[in-house]
Design a protein around this motif. Structure first.
Motif, short mmCIF file in Angstrom:
data_model
loop_
_atom_site.label_atom_id
_atom_site.label_comp_id
_atom_site.label_asym_id
_atom_site.label_seq_id
_atom_site.Cartn_x
_atom_site.Cartn_y
_atom_site.Cartn_z
N ARG A 145 0.84 -1.19 0.00
CA ARG A 145 0.00 0.00 0.00
C ARG A 145 0.89 1.26 0.00
N PRO A 146 0.37 2.41 -0.41
CA PRO A 146 1.18 3.64 -0.39
C PRO A 146 1.76 3.90 1.00
N ARG A 147 3.01 4.30 1.04
CA ARG A 147 3.69 4.53 2.31
C ARG A 147 3.10 5.75 3.02
N LYS A 148 2.98 5.63 4.37
CA LYS A 148 2.48 6.72 5.19
C LYS A 148 3.55 7.06 6.24
N PRO A 149 3.52 8.29 6.77
CA PRO A 149 4.53 8.67 7.77
C PRO A 149 4.47 7.80 9.03
N TYR A 150 3.25 7.39 9.42
CA TYR A 150 3.10 6.60 10.65
C TYR A 150 2.10 5.49 10.42
N VAL A 151 2.44 4.29 10.91
CA VAL A 151 1.58 3.12 10.71
C VAL A 151 1.28 2.49 12.07
N PHE A 152 0.29 1.59 12.10
CA PHE A 152 -0.17 1.03 13.36
C PHE A 152 -0.13 -0.49 13.35
#
Length: 287
Positions: free
Chosen positions: A228-235
């Motif tokens: 998936r597109p990279r995000k600054p923060y993941v959970f």
């Protein structure tokens, strides 16, 4: 090949697929025969076939042959084999361990864990690797000296979506081109598949386990790692991506004195036995 469940029951897997791959990779003539099939161009061509409507005819026979419980998955009509292969699990079919100090598996897999020695080397079954070879990055490899390499092998009948193992900031992603051997242990005995196959990795600066490297490894007939597109923060528990058709592998690398592997997985790995683990299940814990 031997696998164990979390209760310690060991099963000798003797499938026709395993036997065929052992014969192919166990002889010079067999390895020569399969060489053209491990190229990305062949994988792309097969991928197009499996995206076509005609491939949907293979779905029901595959379900019957592998005794899949489709009650674990969202109900839908599959228009291609790849759509079935990338099926989504229904809510509640997997339990994500949210205990902060528990180190969880990002996928359904057969797990092995291997210590990284003083020269950043490690062995998977009979094949020797170094972290630098795996990453093609000597300076980065040294950061994981004294840690563990977690090899999480997905079989073709497994769920092929995967999640993040903890809350984290994710670095840029690095793609390493390569060929596409099967990740079946029969191939690993003949080739250093984890440093030859196409792969992609990023660094996760986690809340509970310092920096964890997470790598997706392509395999025979798997031309796509669909992150998936990279995000600054993941959970923790958030879906990171999925593989297209075939068996595949996720490799995690943890730093020294950050994660202690569960005793059953560590012991089994030392004896050449893979441990069956589900997505979200505990594999170790922080020191």
């Amino acid at each position: 090949m031997r696998t164990a469940d979390r209760n310690g029951h060991v099963v000798e897997e003797d499938s026709s697929q395993n036997n065929l791959l052992e014969k192919i990779y166990g002889s010079a003539s067999g390895r020569a025969l399969i060489r053209p099939l491990v190229t990305p161009s062949v994988s792309i061509a097969v991928g197009k076939l499996l995206d076509s409507g005609i491939s949907a005819a293979a779905v029901k026979p595959f379900i019957r042959m592998n005794h899949l419980d489709m009650g674990d998955y969202e109900e839908q009509k599959y228009t291609s084999y790849n759509e079935f292969f990338k099926r989504k699990i229904r809510e509640g079919a997997r339990s994500i361990d949210m205990e902060p100090k528990h180190f969880i598996s990002p996928c359904d897999c057969r797990a092995g864990v291997y210590p990284v020695d003083g020269k950043t080397g490690f062995s998977v079954k009979h094949t020797r690797y170094t972290v630098e070879e795996l990453l093609k990055n000597p300076s980065l490899g040294k950061r994981f000296q004294g840690g563990y390499v977690w090899v999480l092998r997905l079989c073709v009948q497994d769920y092929h979506r995967y999640i993040y193992p903890d809350n984290a900031r994710e670095s840029r992603r690095v793609k390493i081109p390569g060929i596409l051997h099967t990740v079946n242990p029969a191939a690993n005995d003949a080739y250093p598949i984890y440093k030859e196959n196409s792969r992609e990795f990023s660094l996760l600066k986690t809340e509970n386990f310092r920096t964890v490297l997470m790598m997706e490894v392509g395999a025979l007939m798997v031309g796509k790692i669909e992150n998936r597109p990279r995000k600054p923060y993941v959970f923790r528990g958030e879906e990171k991506g999925n593989f297209a058709f075939g068996g595949s592998t996720i490799v995690l690398i943890t730093q020294k004195n950050t994660v202690k592997p569960d005793e059953d997985i560590l012991k089994n790995s030392g004896e050449g036995i893979e441990t069956r683990v589900l997505m979200g299940e505990k594999m170790g814990e922080s020191f």
